[in-house]
Every structure is written in structure tokens, then in C-alpha cells.
Design an enzyme around this catalytic site. Structure first.
Site, PDB file in Angstrom:
ATOM      1  N   GLY A 239       0.757  -1.248   0.000  1.00 23.94           N
ATOM      2  CA  GLY A 239       0.000   0.000   0.000  1.00 23.94           C
ATOM      3  C   GLY A 239       0.778   1.283   0.000  1.00 23.94           C
ATOM      4  CD  GLU A 273       0.482  -9.163   1.618  1.00 20.92           C
ATOM      5  OE1 GLU A 273      -0.410  -8.482   1.066  1.00 20.92           O
ATOM      6  OE2 GLU A 273       0.228 -10.160   2.313  1.00 20.92           O
ATOM      7  N   PRO A 274       4.803  -5.147  -0.496  1.00 21.16           N
ATOM      8  CG  PRO A 274       7.075  -4.596  -0.581  1.00 21.16           C
ATOM      9  CD  PRO A 274       6.108  -5.542   0.070  1.00 21.16           C
ATOM     10  N   GLY A 275       4.071  -3.522  -3.582  1.00 22.21           N
ATOM     11  CA  GLY A 275       3.967  -3.721  -5.033  1.00 22.21           C
ATOM     12  C   GLY A 275       4.357  -2.449  -5.758  1.00 22.21           C
ATOM     13  NE  ARG A 276       0.105   2.302  -6.040  1.00 22.68           N
ATOM     14  CZ  ARG A 276      -0.872   2.258  -6.944  1.00 22.68           C
ATOM     15  NH1 ARG A 276      -0.705   2.856  -8.097  1.00 22.68           N
ATOM     16  NH2 ARG A 276      -2.009   1.634  -6.680  1.00 22.68           N
ATOM     17  NE  ARG A 312      -2.248   3.300 -11.504  1.00 22.86           N
ATOM     18  CZ  ARG A 312      -2.093   4.547 -11.105  1.00 22.86           C
ATOM     19  NH1 ARG A 312      -1.516   5.427 -11.893  1.00 22.86           N
ATOM     20  NH2 ARG A 312      -2.495   4.924  -9.922  1.00 22.86           N
ATOM     21  CE1 TYR A 316      -8.228   1.532  -9.703  1.00 22.42           C
ATOM     22  CE2 TYR A 316      -6.119   1.684 -10.820  1.00 22.42           C
ATOM     23  CZ  TYR A 316      -7.085   0.937 -10.188  1.00 22.42           C
ATOM     24  OH  TYR A 316      -6.896  -0.412 -10.035  1.00 22.42           O
ATOM     25  CB  CYS A 342     -14.213   3.541 -30.325  1.00 20.32           C
ATOM     26  SG  CYS A 342     -13.424   3.544 -31.920  1.00 20.32           S
ATOM     27  CD  GLU A 343     -14.997   2.559 -24.231  1.00 21.21           C
ATOM     28  OE1 GLU A 343     -15.649   3.280 -23.455  1.00 21.21           O
ATOM     29  OE2 GLU A 343     -15.307   1.390 -24.519  1.00 21.21           O
TER      30      GLU A 343
END
Ligand SMILES: Cc1ncc(COP(=O)(O)O)c(C=O)c1O
Length: 412
Positions: A239, A273-276, A312, A316, A342-343
């Protein structure tokens, strides 16, 4: 010198110009700095070196095998959420005894395969999951190591879509339920309680909620021990945030200080549990300008990367710094930087000041190493972008560009 920097009027990753890589492999492409990833791993290990700690890299953040290999070589374990992630981690050389398995919906076949592998722990999030693990382990004559993931109802003060420690979310067990499950574990010979933990969210830049979670989990662990339960570890999840725009994320030392105080009082081993924070700032997405287009209200810079490559911003509303790869330029222009999908939601940045761009010019999105390629899709039948790992003045393609043939290869 930072891994990504400007040199000779050009943007560089380590000792390679992004333009050189783009010329060789085409765009869009992800470019990662090996030294940046390793520096992050080392700074996490150093910050926690005063206390027995196992960092388990959250494979979901970036699951490329070559990147996993580099991370596991530093001694990290893995936090996985699917059989696919487990197999990737194993292929990349992780020690099975350093794997923790998180997630609210582990299927029976996935649990069975993790039992066969002999992982460190299942992070259990419901009573139904506990029962499934117990019966699958019993059928196989095994004892499954389980850790109870608590939902501490702590607001991580981050984007609601990546907040996971509130009762309004699907994650974890309320403490009373977790206590009852600990009792159940004691009665089931096919289970062994090894830990307790929580994960309250992602991109957290304020350490206060992390400290609060550490205190709560330490108290919860102490309470279980008073009831006679034995534990090996406390898992405080991942986190920790990174800088995308103007955030001031904690240093690894301040993160360690924020949580170690509470955990030390228990004497239990710590898992994180580091990810980012491991890979986020170690990667960029390089794109070429396709064309520019003016409407009565907007000035669009249409590039060859899109939301299928980096979702992202769409998902987000997140911010990525966008820069021109050539650093000498004339007047600035204000653009909405968008992809060809096409969005209307297919955008990378709105009202961004960039040098006036022409077709073929290169731009890049900073801080794209985490939840970038890992979340990529083939939407609009777009082959996924290649990934490149830079090491000094060398680079290696660590995932090739998908071909059109790849797109329909599995269709019958
Ligand atoms: C259980 C768990 N652990 C770790 C992480 C990694 O979080 P981050 O990338 O913010 O460090 C996540 C991400 O959502 C998660 O769900």
C-alpha cells in the site's frame, strides 16, 4: 542521477535514450530501469533490517517474469492472488516457502495447487474459504498454514477504488469473526494458524493509517496469544504510495518506523507486501504522436498508446506526468493526450502543457511501472505493447510485442 533523466536534449533511461529504444522496438512500449527496481528492493530491505521482516512482492503490480526474477534475487518473497501469479513467481525462482496467497475468491483448484506447492500461508478472508482449505488439505493428508486477514475498518485515505480496509469493501474478516475462525483452526487438524494480517489499500501517502493498522494488528495478535493461539507472523500488506504528481510519499525509513514500533512489541516476524513502491517509478510508457486534432473546445494530441496499454487514468482518474522525449522545443501547447480507442474515457491526461507536437514525435508517461502492463488488454483488437528492461547502456526486450496473429490464436 535518477534512472529517468534528461541528457543531450533527450530523455534517457539509465544510459539509453528512449528514442533509441523506440526506434528499435517501436511504440507504444514500456521501458523499465533495472537499477531503479533493485534500488527500491534494497532500500526496503535496509529500512527493515533492524527487525525480522520478509517483504513479499505483490506480483499483481508488475508480473513480467524478468522483473520478478530480479526482485526475487534480492531475497523477496511473493504475494500472489491467483494460480497464474503463483506459477509466474515459481518460474521466476521464488522460494515457495516465501509465498503468501491473498484474495477473496480463491478457487478449490487454485487452493489445491498452492497446497501441492507448499506455500508459506493462505491469507484467509472468509469462513467459507477456511472450510474449503481445511477439507482440501485433509483429503490430501496435509496441514495448511493459514493467516487470518482482518478488515480493521481503517480509512487509508486514498482513492475509493483501491481502499480495501473498510467494512464497505469485500475484503478481510471483522475481528470477532477472525477470533472465532482462529478457534476453528485450533479444532481442525488439517489447519495451522501461522499469522494475522491486513491490507488497507494502495497508493497510501499518509503513514498514520498504516501505523493505526500496525497497532490494531499487533493488539489483535496479542489477544489471540492470550487465548493460547500460537502465531509466527503479522502481515501488514502493501500500500505504500509513490509520487505521480505532487504527492509526498513516505521514505522507506519513515514507513518502517511507522509500523515497526507496534510490531516489535509482539516479537512476531513481520511480513509486508509492497507492489507499487517497488516498480511504479521504475517504468515509463513511450508513445508516438499519431496526429493532432482541434475541436471547438479542445486541442487533442492523439498518440499510439491507449487505455488498453495503460488503463489507470481511465479507471482511477489517476495522474501520470507526460513529457516529450526530445527536451529542446519551441512554444508550449495545451493538449488533451488521448489514445485511438473508441471510448471518450480513453485519455492519458487532460489540459497538459507540452511542446507543440508533430506526427512521429515521442512522448512518455512517467511512473507507469506498476499496474500498467499488468492491467493491459487487447481491447479494440490492439496487440499488447512490448516491455523492455534497461541495464546501463544495454536493454533487453522482456516481452515481445504481440502480433495480430496472437490476437486470434486462441479463438476456435
Ligand atoms: C493483498 C494485497 N497485498 C499487497 C498489495 C499491493 O499493494 P501496493 O501495490 O499498493 O503496494 C495489494 C494491492 O492491491 C493487495 O491487494
Amino acid at each position: 542521477m535518477p534512472a529517468f533523466h534528461d541528457r543531450n536534449d533527450q530523455a534517457y533511461c539509465e544510459d539509453l535514450a528512449l528514442s533509441t529504444i523506440a526506434k528499435d522496438v517501436g511504440t507504444p512500449c514500456y521501458v523499465y530501469s533495472k537499477s531503479s527496481i533493485l534500488d527500491q528492493c534494497r532500500s526496503i530491505l535496509a529500512a527493515f533490517s533492524t527487525y525480522p521482516t520478509l517483504p513479499c512482492y505483490a506480483v499483481k503490480a508488475n508480473s513480467n517474469l524478468s522483473i520478478l526474477k530480479e526482485i526475487f534475487k534480492t531475497g523477496f518473497g511473493a504475494d500472489i492472488v491467483s494460480q497464474g501469479e503463483m506459477e509466474r513467481a515459481l518460474r521466476a525462482g521464488v522460494d515457495p516457502k516465501k509465498i503468501v496467497y491473498s484474495g477473496v475468491g480463491k478457487r478449490a483448484d487454485e487452493i489445491a495447487s498452492a497446497l501441492r506447492t507448499g506455500i508459506l500461508a493462505f491469507n484467509v478472508e472468509s469462513s467459507a474459504e477456511l472450510e474449503t482449505i481445511a477439507s482440501l488439505a485433509a483429503e490430501r493428508g496435509l496441514v495448511a498454514p493459514v493467516s487470518l486477514r482482518v478488515n480493521p475498518n481503517i480509512d487509508a485515505r486514498t482513492n475509493p477504488k483501491i481502499t480495501t480496509g473498510l467494512f464497505s469493501t469485500k475484503f478481510g474478516l471483522v475481528e470477532t469473526e477472525a477470533r472465532a475462525l482462529a478457534e476453528k483452526v485450533r479444532q481442525l487438524p488439517s489447519l495451522r494458524l501461522v499469522g494475522v494480517g491486513c491490507h488497507i489499500g494502495s497508493q497510501i501517502v499518509d503513514v498514520a493509517p498504516l501505523t493505526e493498522a500496525a497497532v490494531r494488528m499487533s493488539q489483535f495478535a496479542a489477544g489471540l496469544r492470550e487465548l493460547g493461539h500460537q502465531l509466527d507472523f503479522i502481515d501488514l500488506g502493501g500500500g505504500v504510495g509513490i509520487r505521480y504528481q505532487a504527492e509526498v510519499p513516505p521514505t522507506m525509513e519513515s514507513y518502517a518506523n511507522a509500523i515497526l514500533g507496534a510490531v516489535k512489541s509482539t516479537g512476531l516476524k513481520l511480513l509486508i507486501e509492497p507492489g507499487r513502491v517497488v516498480v511504479g517509478n521504475a517504468g515509463v510508457l513511450v508513445c508516438s504522436v499519431v496526429l493532432t486534432k482541434r475541436t471547438p473546445e479542445k486541442n487533442f494530441l492523439i498518440v499510439d498508446g491507449a487505455m488498453n496499454d495503460l488503463v489507470r487514468p481511465t479507471m482511477y482518474d489517476s495522474y501520470h506526468e507526460i513529457k516529450a522525449a526530445k527536451t529542446t522545443h519551441g512554444p508550449l501547447q495545451t493538449y488533451d493526450v488521448v489514445g485511438p480507442i473508441c471510448e471518450t474515457g480513453d485519455y492519458f491526461g487532460k489540459d497538459r502543457e507540452l511542446p507543440a507536437c508533430a506526427p512521429g514525435d515521442l512522448i512518455y508517461l512517467q511512473s507507469s511501472g506498476a499496474y500498467g502492463s499488468a492491467m493491459a488488454s487487447n481491447y479494440n483488437s490492439r496487440p499488447r505493447a512490448p516491455e523492455v528492461l534497461v541495464d546501463g547502456s544495454n536493454y533487453r526486450v522482456i516481452r515481445r510485442r504481440e502480433t495480430l496473429q496472437d490476437l486470434w490464436e486462441l479463438e476456435l
